[in-house]
Design an enzyme around this catalytic site. Structure first.
Site, PDB file in Angstrom:
ATOM      1  N   SER A  62       0.803  -1.229   0.000  1.00 32.86           N
ATOM      2  CA  SER A  62       0.000   0.000   0.000  1.00 32.86           C
ATOM      3  C   SER A  62       0.832   1.274   0.000  1.00 32.86           C
ATOM      4  O   SER A  62       0.281   2.353  -0.198  1.00 32.86           O
ATOM      5  CB  SER A  62      -0.896   0.029   1.229  1.00 32.86           C
ATOM      6  OG  SER A  62      -2.050  -0.696   0.976  1.00 32.86           O
ATOM      7  N   LYS A  65       0.500   3.504  -2.911  1.00 32.53           N
ATOM      8  CA  LYS A  65      -0.719   4.279  -3.185  1.00 32.53           C
ATOM      9  C   LYS A  65      -0.507   5.790  -3.243  1.00 32.53           C
ATOM     10  O   LYS A  65      -0.977   6.434  -4.178  1.00 32.53           O
ATOM     11  CB  LYS A  65      -1.811   3.907  -2.174  1.00 32.53           C
ATOM     12  CG  LYS A  65      -2.287   2.454  -2.314  1.00 32.53           C
ATOM     13  CD  LYS A  65      -3.204   2.049  -1.165  1.00 32.53           C
ATOM     14  CE  LYS A  65      -3.665   0.598  -1.278  1.00 32.53           C
ATOM     15  NZ  LYS A  65      -4.415   0.152  -0.092  1.00 32.53           N
ATOM     16  N   TYR A 187      -2.885  -3.072 -10.511  1.00 33.55           N
ATOM     17  CA  TYR A 187      -2.791  -2.753  -9.082  1.00 33.55           C
ATOM     18  C   TYR A 187      -1.988  -3.827  -8.332  1.00 33.55           C
ATOM     19  O   TYR A 187      -1.155  -3.522  -7.482  1.00 33.55           O
ATOM     20  CB  TYR A 187      -4.206  -2.588  -8.510  1.00 33.55           C
ATOM     21  CG  TYR A 187      -4.263  -2.529  -7.010  1.00 33.55           C
ATOM     22  CD1 TYR A 187      -3.892  -1.374  -6.322  1.00 33.55           C
ATOM     23  CD2 TYR A 187      -4.672  -3.635  -6.260  1.00 33.55           C
ATOM     24  CE1 TYR A 187      -3.923  -1.333  -4.935  1.00 33.55           C
ATOM     25  CE2 TYR A 187      -4.715  -3.597  -4.879  1.00 33.55           C
ATOM     26  CZ  TYR A 187      -4.338  -2.437  -4.220  1.00 33.55           C
ATOM     27  OH  TYR A 187      -4.373  -2.402  -2.845  1.00 33.55           O
ATOM     28  N   TYR A 239      -4.210   3.517   7.796  1.00 28.60           N
ATOM     29  CA  TYR A 239      -5.464   2.767   7.830  1.00 28.60           C
ATOM     30  C   TYR A 239      -6.429   3.416   8.826  1.00 28.60           C
ATOM     31  O   TYR A 239      -6.409   4.647   8.976  1.00 28.60           O
ATOM     32  CB  TYR A 239      -5.213   1.283   8.160  1.00 28.60           C
ATOM     33  CG  TYR A 239      -4.234   0.609   7.222  1.00 28.60           C
ATOM     34  CD1 TYR A 239      -4.529   0.443   5.878  1.00 28.60           C
ATOM     35  CD2 TYR A 239      -3.014   0.144   7.671  1.00 28.60           C
ATOM     36  CE1 TYR A 239      -3.648  -0.177   5.013  1.00 28.60           C
ATOM     37  CE2 TYR A 239      -2.122  -0.495   6.817  1.00 28.60           C
ATOM     38  CZ  TYR A 239      -2.442  -0.649   5.485  1.00 28.60           C
ATOM     39  OH  TYR A 239      -1.574  -1.260   4.633  1.00 28.60           O
ATOM     40  N   VAL A 257       1.070  -3.682   4.028  1.00 22.81           N
ATOM     41  CA  VAL A 257       0.932  -4.952   4.743  1.00 22.81           C
ATOM     42  C   VAL A 257       2.174  -5.842   4.722  1.00 22.81           C
ATOM     43  O   VAL A 257       2.208  -6.851   5.410  1.00 22.81           O
ATOM     44  CB  VAL A 257      -0.280  -5.787   4.265  1.00 22.81           C
ATOM     45  CG1 VAL A 257      -1.580  -5.190   4.734  1.00 22.81           C
ATOM     46  CG2 VAL A 257      -0.262  -5.983   2.771  1.00 22.81           C
TER      47      VAL A 257
HETATM   48  N1  GLU Z   1      -1.878  -5.779  -2.012  1.00 15.76           N
HETATM   49  C1  GLU Z   1      -2.562  -5.457  -0.821  1.00 15.76           C
HETATM   50  C2  GLU Z   1      -4.057  -5.552  -1.060  1.00 15.76           C
HETATM   51  O1  GLU Z   1      -4.600  -4.843  -1.843  1.00 15.76           O
HETATM   52  C3  GLU Z   1      -2.166  -4.112  -0.338  1.00 15.76           C
HETATM   53  C4  GLU Z   1      -2.806  -3.846   0.943  1.00 15.76           C
HETATM   54  C5  GLU Z   1      -2.000  -3.007   1.876  1.00 15.76           C
HETATM   55  O2  GLU Z   1      -0.767  -2.946   1.872  1.00 15.76           O
HETATM   56  O3  GLU Z   1      -2.697  -2.384   2.681  1.00 15.76           O
HETATM   57  O4  GLU Z   1      -4.690  -6.359  -0.464  1.00 15.76           O
END
Ligand code: GLU
Length: 396
Positions: A62, A65, A187, A239, A257
């Site tokens: 993430s 992003k 993604y 988050y 994550v």
């Molecule tokens: N690839 C992960 C997902 O979309 C990224 C989530 C994350 O790092 O929060 O589930």
């Protein structure tokens, strides 16, 4: 030993014993990561970096992003991007279906729904081309060519039904155009880009220094885009624990994550940390502790009070012909201008026609409204404000 390295090393040692949390279980390749890994890196505005701990490569997840959001903002402009994704904290987990009623617009670009919508804004006729553009921009932020971990990417794709469902929902609301499967595939690739903590520090640094890469000096995105991205990181980066993070640590950040976190101190430095065990919100337990200690020890909370901004450097010199030179340095903020004016009023002028020259050419930053106030008052005294070295007034 270098004192910065020593101080950072002590912070890592303090948190090493913390073994709360668990590796991300929902992606098999992440679940099997060595949970003991711990690393951090810091980069300053001149590009000098210090890295400590394990020499690990891990997937960005993430943390990609905010950088893809930056790409979209820079290419399409804020108004267009905000038609597709909001900038409000969702207060919900990263994979929640946080879509605005009626429009289907995701709450923000840092939750999965918003990130998939943002990835969909990056032009690309095929999933691969879109992903290649994204990997290229992440590489520019890092200052080196980054690669995709194909095994993690396959693991994401194999377990990514919820993300696919989100993409289809977004398509049903016309938030994304084209094939939702192709967008979600891009993604997955974007999440699977491999980085080190030094890459993360440099990437965060680029946002901290107004979009300018601290090592190469390249302007990667505009200063306005960098500021927009940092704003969203401040309210939504951790988050659904973003609010308590802001109180406790007070650094714009984004976690992922795999256990990485980027954080930054605006205009001061970029940080990358990595340790794979996550808490219930999905944030690295030891990574958070490292940043919390760093923020405390160095007084980095963004809302910490800073006196220097209200106190520009000021030296008064006199010429043989009596002209008073007031030489300023540092930053001219609105409160700083008030201070300069108070000092000017106290400067002794032997005659009412004594010339006053205010030299602001060495100032690192001039806030336009502050400069206007200063100029009006100085001109009322019959003086001049000079903002460039050769005396021409660049901002007049
Ligand atoms: N690839 C992960 C997902 O979309 C990224 C989530 C994350 O790092 O929060 O589930």
């Amino acid at each position: 030993m270098d004192p910065v390295r020593e101080m950072l090393g002590a912070v890592l040692d303090e948190v090493r014993g913390e073994d709360g949390g668990a590796t991300a279980q929902y992606i098999p390749e992440l679940a099997s990561a060595d949970p003991e890994q711990l690393a951090m890196a810091v980069v300053d505005p001149r590009g000098a970096s210090v890295a400590l701990g394990d020499d690990a490569l891990f997937t960005i997840q993430s943390i990609s992003k905010p950088f893809v959001f930056a790409l979209a903002l820079d290419e399409l402009g804020r108004d267009e991007v905000l038609q597709h994704v909001g900038v409000e904290p969702s207060g919900e987990p990263f994979n929640a279906i946080s879509l605005e009623e009626g429009t289907g617009r995701p709450a923000n670009p840092l939750i999965n729904a918003g990130a998939i919508a943002t990835t969909g804004l990056v032009p690309g006729p095929s999933a691969r081309e879109r992903a290649d553009r994204i990997v290229a921009v992440l590489s520019r932020f890092a200052g080196r060519p980054l690669e995709v971990d194909e095994t993690v990417c396959a693991s994401e794709a194999a377990t990514g039904e919820r993300n696919r469902a989100l993409a289809h929902l977004l398509r049903s609301y016309d938030v994304i155009d084209g094939d939702p499967n192709a967008i979600v595939e891009a993604y997955f690739r974007q999440c699977s880009v491999l980085v080190t903590v030094t890459d993360l520090a440099v990437m965060a640094g680029t946002l901290a220094f107004g979009g300018r890469h601290p090592v190469t000096g390249e302007q990667i995105v505009s200063a306005r885009t960098a500021r927009d991205v940092v704003s969203v990181m401040t309210s939504c980066g951790m988050y659904d624990a973003s609010g308590s993070w802001l109180i406790r640590v007070g650094l714009p950040a984004k976690s992922g994550v795999s256990g990485g976190i980027v954080a930054l101190s605006p205009s001061q430095f970029g940080v990358g940390v990595f340790s794979p065990r996550l808490d219930a919100y999905g944030n690295s337990t030891r990574g958070q502790l490292v940043l919390e200690r760093l923020s405390e020890q160095l007084g980095l909370h963004v809302f910490e009070q800073h006196r220097a901004i209200a106190t520009p450097g000021l030296a008064v010199e006199r010429d043989d012909d009596g002209t008073v030179h007031v030489v300023l340095d540092g930053e001219l903020s609105f409160s700083g201008a008030e201070r300069v004016l108070t000092a000017l009023r106290g400067v002794r002028r032997p005659a009412s026609d004594t010339r006053v020259l205010v030299d602001a050419s060495a100032m690192s930053q001039l806030q336009p409204a502050a400069l206007a106030v200063l100029r009006t008052e100085v001109e009322a005294l019959g003086g001049t404000v000079q903002t460039t070295r050769d005396g021409a007034d660049a901002t007049a």
